[in-house]
Design an enzyme around this catalytic site. Structure first.
Site, PDB file in Angstrom:
ATOM      1  CD  GLU A 185      -2.885   1.255   2.294  1.00 32.81           C
ATOM      2  OE1 GLU A 185      -3.842   2.035   2.181  1.00 32.81           O
ATOM      3  OE2 GLU A 185      -2.723   0.490   3.268  1.00 32.81           O
ATOM      4  CD  GLU A 280      -8.013   1.614   5.780  1.00 34.30           C
ATOM      5  OE1 GLU A 280      -8.832   0.704   6.027  1.00 34.30           O
ATOM      6  OE2 GLU A 280      -6.922   1.716   6.332  1.00 34.30           O
TER       7      GLU A 280
END
Length: 306
Positions: A185, A280
């Site tokens: 990520e 998220e």
């Protein structure tokens, strides 16, 4: 090993209008009255519906299911005790829901670590990968987030990159036999983070050359760091295995910032993406009203087929 062969798994379902469940949904007594699923497979997380479903994550999962969600993600799954991991996995299986990402974190993600090439950091990363395999088995996870830590400013960027690639190759060797995919990520939280852009992550995934090393494309972070969201997504598509959501500014639900999420969801649908879409982000409004508004926002952005 073909580095482009990986599964983007999930569910694909029809359009639905918002109908917020009653208090019965929180305890799973609303059986048979679950809302229709979404076109894309959005995944809430622990705490997102605390006001509607209570503090127990298992009750929250039942509530999520009743609202039409068919996946969850849980960054802190690795730190939950074994019994709780198994309970979550069993409940997801019973409800036919998917487990999204949890985070592979042995304590080194938010400091200078893998970029140094030091054995102590590599050893800790590999130890955490082994523990993550066992966690994934308990909760039926297929993806786990990896953050390589901060820049080592004393070393050239190419050397740092080489150190990260070496560590990730060894981690992939542990994960690959079990079908667990680490998704790297790139983040925007601080400029000290080594992994910053999708194209940088694409290059690293190609170098690692494993189906167990792919990209987590977090739309919020990529908007902050580079913008150009859809073209960059397309350029890196062969290495993307997981998507996360958050509007900018504020990192809240779609419709609270500047990102055209309905257009992005439509684009992903047209590309045939069937994977998990991790929610998220936080809730823009507090309390039950904020949770109702959040679901409404997803229903509206998910209505892109008309």
């Amino acid at each position: 090993m073909e580095r482009r062969t990986f599964l983007q798994q999930g569910t694909l379902a029809g359009i639905s209008a918002l109908a917020f469940g009653s208090a019965q949904a929180a305890t799973g007594t609303n059986a048979g009255k679950a809302e229709k699923t979404f076109n894309m497979n959005y995944a809430p997380h622990d705490g997102m519906f605390r006001n509607s479903a209570g503090a127990d994550f298992l009750d929250q999962i039942r509530f999520m299911h009743d609202q039409g969600f068919r996946a969850i993600e849980d960054n802190g799954m690795l730190k939950r005790d074994t019994a709780q991991q198994e309970k979550i996995g069993n409940l997801l299986a019973k409800l036919d829901m998917q487990m999204g990402v949890f985070v592979i974190d042995g304590g080194d993600n938010w400091k200078v670590s893998l970029t140094t090439g030091k054995q102590e950091f590599v050893d800790n990363f590999l130890k955490t990968c082994r523990a993550s395999v066992e966690t994934a088995k308990r909760c039926n996870a297929k993806w786990a987030t990896v953050v390589p830590g901060f820049f080592e400013r004393k070393l050239p960027i190419g050397v740092q990159t080489g150190h990260v690639i070496d560590a990730l190759r060894r981690g992939a060797e542990i994960l690959e036999p079990h079908g667990l995919v680490m998704v790297l990520e790139p983040l925007s939280d601080t400029p000290e983070l080594f992994l910053r852009t999708a194209d940088q992550t694409y290059e690293i995934c190609r170098a690692v050359n494993s189906p167990s090393c792919k990209i987590l494309y977090d739309i919020y972070h990529m908007q902050r760091n580079t913008g150009h969201l859809i073209p960059m997504m397309d350029l890196c598509w062969d290495e993307i295995a997981y998507i996360q959501i958050g509007d900018n500014p504020g990192r809240k639900e779609p419709g609270t910032g500047e990102i055209n999420y309905k257009n992005i969801f439509k684009h992903l649908h047209e590309k045939g993406y069937k994977g998990v879409m991790g929610m998220e982000h936080g809730n823009f409004h507090p309390g039950k009203e904020g949770e109702t508004a959040l679901i409404k926002a997803y229903r509206e952005c998910d209505d892109f087929l008309g």
